[in-house]
Design a protein around this motif. Structure first.
Motif, PDB file in Angstrom:
ATOM      1  N   PRO A  11      -5.647  -4.815 -14.011  1.00 12.77           N
ATOM      2  CA  PRO A  11      -6.011  -6.234 -14.040  1.00 12.77           C
ATOM      3  C   PRO A  11      -5.242  -7.044 -15.091  1.00 12.77           C
ATOM      4  O   PRO A  11      -5.104  -8.258 -14.954  1.00 12.77           O
ATOM      5  CB  PRO A  11      -7.515  -6.222 -14.355  1.00 12.77           C
ATOM      6  N   LYS A  12      -4.700  -6.381 -16.100  1.00 11.88           N
ATOM      7  CA  LYS A  12      -3.934  -7.088 -17.139  1.00 11.88           C
ATOM      8  C   LYS A  12      -2.621  -7.642 -16.603  1.00 11.88           C
ATOM      9  O   LYS A  12      -2.113  -8.631 -17.114  1.00 11.88           O
ATOM     10  CB  LYS A  12      -3.641  -6.152 -18.317  1.00 11.88           C
ATOM     11  N   PHE A  13      -2.049  -7.001 -15.580  1.00  7.37           N
ATOM     12  CA  PHE A  13      -0.745  -7.458 -15.093  1.00  7.37           C
ATOM     13  C   PHE A  13      -0.647  -7.560 -13.575  1.00  7.37           C
ATOM     14  O   PHE A  13       0.445  -7.735 -13.031  1.00  7.37           O
ATOM     15  CB  PHE A  13       0.384  -6.569 -15.655  1.00  7.37           C
ATOM     16  N   MET A  14      -1.776  -7.480 -12.876  1.00  6.93           N
ATOM     17  CA  MET A  14      -1.812  -7.655 -11.427  1.00  6.93           C
ATOM     18  C   MET A  14      -2.838  -8.727 -11.089  1.00  6.93           C
ATOM     19  O   MET A  14      -4.035  -8.526 -11.272  1.00  6.93           O
ATOM     20  CB  MET A  14      -2.184  -6.348 -10.723  1.00  6.93           C
ATOM     21  N   ASP A  15      -2.360  -9.868 -10.602  1.00  5.02           N
ATOM     22  CA  ASP A  15      -3.242 -11.004 -10.327  1.00  5.02           C
ATOM     23  C   ASP A  15      -4.349 -10.715  -9.331  1.00  5.02           C
ATOM     24  O   ASP A  15      -5.466 -11.196  -9.482  1.00  5.02           O
ATOM     25  CB  ASP A  15      -2.427 -12.201  -9.826  1.00  5.02           C
ATOM     26  N   SER A  16      -4.059  -9.941  -8.289  1.00  3.36           N
ATOM     27  CA  SER A  16      -5.052  -9.721  -7.234  1.00  3.36           C
ATOM     28  C   SER A  16      -6.127  -8.702  -7.629  1.00  3.36           C
ATOM     29  O   SER A  16      -7.167  -8.626  -6.990  1.00  3.36           O
ATOM     30  CB  SER A  16      -4.376  -9.259  -5.945  1.00  3.36           C
ATOM     31  N   VAL A  17      -5.877  -7.923  -8.675  1.00  2.00           N
ATOM     32  CA  VAL A  17      -6.850  -6.916  -9.117  1.00  2.00           C
ATOM     33  C   VAL A  17      -7.731  -7.532 -10.202  1.00  2.00           C
ATOM     34  O   VAL A  17      -7.272  -7.843 -11.296  1.00  2.00           O
ATOM     35  CB  VAL A  17      -6.140  -5.640  -9.635  1.00  2.00           C
ATOM     36  N   GLY A  28      -7.675 -15.022  -1.472  1.00  2.00           N
ATOM     37  CA  GLY A  28      -8.877 -15.737  -1.865  1.00  2.00           C
ATOM     38  C   GLY A  28     -10.183 -15.095  -1.444  1.00  2.00           C
ATOM     39  O   GLY A  28     -11.254 -15.616  -1.739  1.00  2.00           O
ATOM     40  N   LYS A  29     -10.122 -13.951  -0.774  1.00  2.00           N
ATOM     41  CA  LYS A  29     -11.336 -13.273  -0.308  1.00  2.00           C
ATOM     42  C   LYS A  29     -11.557 -11.992  -1.101  1.00  2.00           C
ATOM     43  O   LYS A  29     -10.629 -11.225  -1.333  1.00  2.00           O
ATOM     44  CB  LYS A  29     -11.214 -12.909   1.182  1.00  2.00           C
ATOM     45  N   PRO A  30     -12.811 -11.723  -1.497  1.00  2.00           N
ATOM     46  CA  PRO A  30     -13.085 -10.482  -2.229  1.00  2.00           C
ATOM     47  C   PRO A  30     -12.913  -9.261  -1.334  1.00  2.00           C
ATOM     48  O   PRO A  30     -13.238  -9.294  -0.144  1.00  2.00           O
ATOM     49  CB  PRO A  30     -14.546 -10.634  -2.669  1.00  2.00           C
ATOM     50  N   PHE A  31     -12.375  -8.218  -1.915  1.00  2.11           N
ATOM     51  CA  PHE A  31     -12.129  -6.961  -1.209  1.00  2.11           C
ATOM     52  C   PHE A  31     -12.447  -5.866  -2.217  1.00  2.11           C
ATOM     53  O   PHE A  31     -11.757  -5.729  -3.232  1.00  2.11           O
ATOM     54  CB  PHE A  31     -10.664  -6.929  -0.751  1.00  2.11           C
ATOM     55  N   LEU A  39      -7.012  -8.366  13.919  1.00  5.63           N
ATOM     56  CA  LEU A  39      -6.849  -8.410  12.471  1.00  5.63           C
ATOM     57  C   LEU A  39      -5.763  -7.494  11.925  1.00  5.63           C
ATOM     58  O   LEU A  39      -5.201  -7.780  10.861  1.00  5.63           O
ATOM     59  CB  LEU A  39      -8.175  -8.074  11.785  1.00  5.63           C
ATOM     60  N   ASN A  40      -5.468  -6.379  12.599  1.00  2.44           N
ATOM     61  CA  ASN A  40      -4.500  -5.420  12.062  1.00  2.44           C
ATOM     62  C   ASN A  40      -3.154  -6.033  11.691  1.00  2.44           C
ATOM     63  O   ASN A  40      -2.653  -5.781  10.600  1.00  2.44           O
ATOM     64  CB  ASN A  40      -4.314  -4.236  13.009  1.00  2.44           C
ATOM     65  N   PRO A  41      -2.531  -6.848  12.565  1.00  2.61           N
ATOM     66  CA  PRO A  41      -1.232  -7.410  12.188  1.00  2.61           C
ATOM     67  C   PRO A  41      -1.312  -8.312  10.949  1.00  2.61           C
ATOM     68  O   PRO A  41      -0.439  -8.266  10.085  1.00  2.61           O
ATOM     69  CB  PRO A  41      -0.806  -8.213  13.425  1.00  2.61           C
ATOM     70  N   ILE A  42      -2.357  -9.100  10.860  1.00  6.76           N
ATOM     71  CA  ILE A  42      -2.539  -9.979   9.704  1.00  6.76           C
ATOM     72  C   ILE A  42      -2.835  -9.147   8.465  1.00  6.76           C
ATOM     73  O   ILE A  42      -2.269  -9.370   7.400  1.00  6.76           O
ATOM     74  CB  ILE A  42      -3.681 -10.991   9.967  1.00  6.76           C
ATOM     75  N   ALA A  43      -3.711  -8.172   8.599  1.00 11.79           N
ATOM     76  CA  ALA A  43      -4.080  -7.313   7.478  1.00 11.79           C
ATOM     77  C   ALA A  43      -2.874  -6.526   6.972  1.00 11.79           C
ATOM     78  O   ALA A  43      -2.695  -6.378   5.756  1.00 11.79           O
ATOM     79  CB  ALA A  43      -5.202  -6.364   7.874  1.00 11.79           C
ATOM     80  N   LYS A  44      -2.035  -6.028   7.877  1.00 15.13           N
ATOM     81  CA  LYS A  44      -0.834  -5.297   7.459  1.00 15.13           C
ATOM     82  C   LYS A  44       0.054  -6.185   6.584  1.00 15.13           C
ATOM     83  O   LYS A  44       0.553  -5.749   5.554  1.00 15.13           O
ATOM     84  CB  LYS A  44      -0.033  -4.814   8.669  1.00 15.13           C
ATOM     85  N   LEU A  45       0.232  -7.414   7.000  1.00 16.93           N
ATOM     86  CA  LEU A  45       1.063  -8.348   6.243  1.00 16.93           C
ATOM     87  C   LEU A  45       0.459  -8.627   4.865  1.00 16.93           C
ATOM     88  O   LEU A  45       1.150  -8.573   3.844  1.00 16.93           O
ATOM     89  CB  LEU A  45       1.248  -9.652   7.025  1.00 16.93           C
ATOM     90  N   ILE A  46      -0.838  -8.898   4.828  1.00 16.24           N
ATOM     91  CA  ILE A  46      -1.513  -9.192   3.563  1.00 16.24           C
ATOM     92  C   ILE A  46      -1.493  -7.977   2.643  1.00 16.24           C
ATOM     93  O   ILE A  46      -1.205  -8.094   1.443  1.00 16.24           O
ATOM     94  CB  ILE A  46      -2.956  -9.683   3.812  1.00 16.24           C
TER      95      ILE A  46
END
Length: 144
Positions: free
Chosen positions: A28-34, A57-60, A119-126
């Motif tokens: 979390p110190k150097f990764m924005d999404s974590v 923008g969505k919690p995971f 969702l798979n194609p979008i999820a793969k990209l994200i």
């Protein structure tokens, strides 16, 4: 089941880079999404970690078992509970003429066949973008 992989070359010594990859609590110190990683249980060559992340923008969130193969510079991980049916993969570090190649994979499954095809194609990209961001974060941490 979607499979995503990516890699990056980091200038440095594999024996200095691997401990940074292995220290997931510091991400979390150097990764924005974590947002946070908490070690729930620590074994001899494994941890059980609770991850709180944000993708677009969505919690995971999930809990995973991480197994460390220090002599091979490899870490495997596998979902034990969380937002997906399946989420597993590995980190592998190999020496390369330009530095150290850090390779990251993830194999995932939503568990809802009706929406998976949408969702798979979008999820793969994200997920690919997120993996690239994680590797860039590690590279920045090592090369700073």
């Amino acid at each position: 089941m979607p499979f995503v992989e990516t890699d990056i070359i980091i200038k440095g010594d594999i024996n200095e880079i691997y401990p940074i990859v292995k220290d997931m609590e510091s991400y979390p110190k150097f990764m924005d999404s974590v947002k946070s990683i908490k070690v729930i249980e620590r074994g001899e060559n494994s941890t059980l970690t609770q991850w709180k992340t944000e993708l677009k923008g969505k919690p995971f969130n999930w809990v995973e078992k991480d197994v460390f193969y220090d002599e091979d510079y490899k870490i495997t991980y596998e979902l034990t509970s969380g937002d997906l049916k399946k989420f597993e993969g590995q980190w592998t570090l190999t020496e390369n003429p330009e530095g150290v190649k850090v390779h990251l994979t993830v194999d995932f499954e939503f568990g809802v066949p009706m929406i998976a095809s949408l969702l798979n194609p979008i999820a793969k990209l994200i997920i690919k973008q997120n993996l690239d961001s994680m590797l860039t974060g590690i590279k920045g941490e090592v090369e700073k």
